[in-house]
Design an enzyme around this catalytic site. Sequence first.
Site, PDB file in Angstrom:
ATOM      1  N   HIS A 267      -1.266   5.317   7.376  1.00  0.00           N
ATOM      2  CA  HIS A 267      -0.245   5.804   6.427  1.00  0.00           C
ATOM      3  C   HIS A 267      -0.965   6.690   5.409  1.00  0.00           C
ATOM      4  O   HIS A 267      -1.645   7.640   5.786  1.00  0.00           O
ATOM      5  CB  HIS A 267       0.438   4.573   5.831  1.00  0.00           C
ATOM      6  CG  HIS A 267       1.697   4.821   5.054  1.00  0.00           C
ATOM      7  ND1 HIS A 267       2.346   6.019   5.007  1.00  0.00           N
ATOM      8  CD2 HIS A 267       2.441   3.969   4.282  1.00  0.00           C
ATOM      9  CE1 HIS A 267       3.421   5.909   4.239  1.00  0.00           C
ATOM     10  NE2 HIS A 267       3.502   4.681   3.780  1.00  0.00           N
ATOM     11  N   HIS A 308       2.830  11.668  14.106  1.00  0.00           N
ATOM     12  CA  HIS A 308       3.774  11.093  13.152  1.00  0.00           C
ATOM     13  C   HIS A 308       4.846  10.331  13.910  1.00  0.00           C
ATOM     14  O   HIS A 308       5.258  10.751  14.984  1.00  0.00           O
ATOM     15  CB  HIS A 308       4.439  12.198  12.307  1.00  0.00           C
ATOM     16  CG  HIS A 308       5.082  11.667  11.077  1.00  0.00           C
ATOM     17  ND1 HIS A 308       6.360  11.175  11.074  1.00  0.00           N
ATOM     18  CD2 HIS A 308       4.597  11.493   9.825  1.00  0.00           C
ATOM     19  CE1 HIS A 308       6.640  10.746   9.865  1.00  0.00           C
ATOM     20  NE2 HIS A 308       5.595  10.918   9.085  1.00  0.00           N
ATOM     21  N   ASP A 365      -1.060  14.800   5.748  1.00  0.00           N
ATOM     22  CA  ASP A 365      -2.392  14.429   5.275  1.00  0.00           C
ATOM     23  C   ASP A 365      -3.501  15.332   5.802  1.00  0.00           C
ATOM     24  O   ASP A 365      -4.645  15.212   5.376  1.00  0.00           O
ATOM     25  CB  ASP A 365      -2.702  12.976   5.679  1.00  0.00           C
ATOM     26  CG  ASP A 365      -1.852  11.984   4.911  1.00  0.00           C
ATOM     27  OD1 ASP A 365      -1.626  12.233   3.724  1.00  0.00           O
ATOM     28  OD2 ASP A 365      -1.423  10.982   5.497  1.00  0.00           O
TER      29      ASP A 365
HETATM   30  N1  CMC Z   1      -5.011  10.916  17.779  1.00  0.00           N
HETATM   31  C1  CMC Z   1      -5.002  10.614  19.101  1.00  0.00           C
HETATM   32  N2  CMC Z   1      -3.953  10.078  19.736  1.00  0.00           N
HETATM   33  C2  CMC Z   1      -2.861   9.814  19.015  1.00  0.00           C
HETATM   34  C3  CMC Z   1      -2.778  10.092  17.638  1.00  0.00           C
HETATM   35  C4  CMC Z   1      -3.910  10.662  17.025  1.00  0.00           C
HETATM   36  N3  CMC Z   1      -3.889  10.947  15.711  1.00  0.00           N
HETATM   37  N4  CMC Z   1      -1.580   9.723  17.175  1.00  0.00           N
HETATM   38  C5  CMC Z   1      -0.906   9.229  18.213  1.00  0.00           C
HETATM   39  N5  CMC Z   1      -1.680   9.285  19.348  1.00  0.00           N
HETATM   40  C6  CMC Z   1      -1.280   8.905  20.713  1.00  0.00           C
HETATM   41  C7  CMC Z   1      -1.260   7.393  20.880  1.00  0.00           C
HETATM   42  O1  CMC Z   1      -2.509   6.907  21.322  1.00  0.00           O
HETATM   43  C8  CMC Z   1      -0.183   7.239  21.914  1.00  0.00           C
HETATM   44  O2  CMC Z   1      -0.696   7.584  23.160  1.00  0.00           O
HETATM   45  P1  CMC Z   1      -0.165   6.842  24.510  1.00  0.00           P
HETATM   46  O3  CMC Z   1       1.272   7.208  24.613  1.00  0.00           O
HETATM   47  O4  CMC Z   1      -1.022   7.396  25.587  1.00  0.00           O
HETATM   48  O5  CMC Z   1      -0.387   5.379  24.282  1.00  0.00           O
HETATM   49  C9  CMC Z   1       0.841   8.310  21.534  1.00  0.00           C
HETATM   50  O6  CMC Z   1       0.067   9.331  20.879  1.00  0.00           O
HETATM   51  C10 CMC Z   1       1.935   7.823  20.591  1.00  0.00           C
HETATM   52  O7  CMC Z   1       1.315   7.251  19.455  1.00  0.00           O
HETATM   53  P2  CMC Z   1       1.824   5.952  18.707  1.00  0.00           P
HETATM   54  O8  CMC Z   1       0.648   5.231  18.122  1.00  0.00           O
HETATM   55  O9  CMC Z   1       2.717   5.156  19.601  1.00  0.00           O
HETATM   56  O10 CMC Z   1       2.694   6.601  17.592  1.00  0.00           O
HETATM   57  P3  CMC Z   1       3.206   5.911  16.272  1.00  0.00           P
HETATM   58  O11 CMC Z   1       4.479   6.542  15.937  1.00  0.00           O
HETATM   59  O12 CMC Z   1       3.220   4.422  16.418  1.00  0.00           O
HETATM   60  O13 CMC Z   1       2.070   6.255  15.185  1.00  0.00           O
HETATM   61  C11 CMC Z   1       0.841   7.446  13.559  1.00  0.00           C
HETATM   62  C12 CMC Z   1       2.179   7.312  14.298  1.00  0.00           C
HETATM   63  C13 CMC Z   1       0.999   8.416  12.408  1.00  0.00           C
HETATM   64  C14 CMC Z   1       0.448   6.073  12.960  1.00  0.00           C
HETATM   65  C15 CMC Z   1      -0.242   7.933  14.551  1.00  0.00           C
HETATM   66  O14 CMC Z   1       0.099   9.207  15.041  1.00  0.00           O
HETATM   67  C16 CMC Z   1      -1.638   7.963  13.933  1.00  0.00           C
HETATM   68  O15 CMC Z   1      -2.328   6.921  13.921  1.00  0.00           O
HETATM   69  N6  CMC Z   1      -2.071   9.133  13.381  1.00  0.00           N
HETATM   70  C17 CMC Z   1      -3.344   9.225  12.691  1.00  0.00           C
HETATM   71  C18 CMC Z   1      -3.204   8.667  11.279  1.00  0.00           C
HETATM   72  C19 CMC Z   1      -2.424   9.600  10.369  1.00  0.00           C
HETATM   73  O16 CMC Z   1      -2.672  10.797  10.325  1.00  0.00           O
HETATM   74  N7  CMC Z   1      -1.499   9.010   9.588  1.00  0.00           N
HETATM   75  C20 CMC Z   1      -0.699   9.756   8.614  1.00  0.00           C
HETATM   76  C21 CMC Z   1       0.751   9.787   8.987  1.00  0.00           C
HETATM   77  S1  CMC Z   1       1.709  10.961   8.023  1.00  0.00           S
HETATM   78  C22 CMC Z   1       1.644  10.436   6.392  1.00  0.00           C
HETATM   79  C23 CMC Z   1       2.043   9.026   6.144  1.00  0.00           C
HETATM   80  O17 CMC Z   1       2.927   8.458   6.792  1.00  0.00           O
HETATM   81  O18 CMC Z   1       1.472   8.443   5.251  1.00  0.00           O
END
Ligand code: CMC
Length: 430
Positions: A267, A308, A365
């Site tokens: 987050h 996201h 971010d």
């Molecule tokens: N790098 C590599 N792979 C990723 C990333 C990433 N940053 N984000 C998602 N994926 C992959 C994930 O491994 C999954 O792959 P698969 O379908 O093969 O299992 C797929 O994309 C879907 O990801 P998810 O984890 O199911 O998606 P989510 O909606 O649960 O998570 C997220 C969203 C923001 C937590 C995630 O994209 C992430 O961890 N990003 C990096 C951290 C980040 O930048 N966070 C800030 C978010 S925006 C500001 C805020 O909310 O505060």
Amino acid sequence: MTERKLTLTDSSSGKTLDLPVVAGSEGDPTIDITRLNPELGYFTYDPGYGTTANCKSDITFIDGAQGILRYRGYPIEQLAEQSSFLEVAYLLLYGELPSAAEKTGFERDITYHTMVHEQVNTFIGGFHYDAHPMAILSGVIASMAGFYQANLDVNNPEHRNLAAKRMIAKMPTVAAAAYRHYMGWPSAHPRNSLNYPENFLHMMFSVPAEAYEVNPVAAKALDLLFILHADHEQNASTSTVRLVGSTGANPYACVAAGIAALWGPAHGGANEAVLNMLNEIGDVSRVGEYVKKAKDKNDPFRLMGFGHRVYKNFDPRARIIRKACHDVLADLGQTDPLLDLAMELEQIALKDDYFVERKLYPNVDFYSGIIYKALGIPTSMFTPMFAIGRTVGWVAQWLEQAATAHRIGRPRQIYTGYGERDYVPLNERG
Ligand code: CMC
């Protein structure tokens, strides 16, 4: 007009149930499942609440597929270009843009509440010198329920409004004090002749030995970042604020819980993690290696600042911040190799099948840390900066919930543990 509904048939019992479809003013239609358990005996399973609406809200609209973000109907691009953070705060809290008199009155009220009780500084002094400022922020905001006990009636709209204004006003004061504690500098009191971002910069960087002039470029950049972070509907920290608020807990406890949730690297903690990641990559020649790591399912590394839950298109805030990065560095006469690195990383990731298929784009971010760094704000303060902006969203959403009928938040589970078994006395255990 016929009411839209979804009819569910239970193949084991043959029973059917009509589930009403609830339409908001915009966005996907939502199925009301509240009769599902009483009528058919089922719960729903939705880990991470990816398809579950927990509330109705008038505040913020996101269309993740189109990359749209609006506060109270106003596109984020227009607010970023034409508004100011405190005007946006007023809009989020009260639903409309203020008149000139309302704007002045609100700014005066916020300015009036910027000081903290001197014991707050004593409390901060009790933290270890290198405590993370998010630990200090959540602890100090929770403690404020003890400073303002006379105005904690959550059923009293005046008390609620006062708490909302106090938190918006005091968050920068506490965040700056946390930084000064680390630096070992004496506290800097707010200056009410300065506007909101100017005041924050003054409280962060002024020292008694020298005169401090706020750089208007820095103040303008901060104001923009606060606007972009102000609200984002039911994100993890805001949902935390609402969940804690649903118990009737006081607003300081709710926001302290929101701060704790924001701290996580998935987050708000991502802005700090992005800069650490860029520093670790160090050179454009190593971008490919890190993109490969991010794609490797056996490696926990993720590209921070990418992806996201809601946006499956460019995060509109990232677009604005990327441009601001270039403008701010140019206005300050700075260059930063990390910006070149970030742009290269973005380009490589956006062309890569892994990121394309999963619709992973830079989020809010990804670029914000480069601006904070250019303003001299240390990495550990990046997430507190997010918290200052998001405080408005937290209190706006808390106010909305507190003013409407709501139930305590209480999700269910799928139990996967043991069935009933008899207690085994200690001397009989293997
Ligand atoms: N790098 C590599 N792979 C990723 C990333 C990433 N940053 N984000 C998602 N994926 C992959 C994930 O491994 C999954 O792959 P698969 O379908 O093969 O299992 C797929 O994309 C879907 O990801 P998810 O984890 O199911 O998606 P989510 O909606 O649960 O998570 C997220 C969203 C923001 C937590 C995630 O994209 C992430 O961890 N990003 C990096 C951290 C980040 O930048 N966070 C800030 C978010 S925006 C500001 C805020 O909310 O505060």
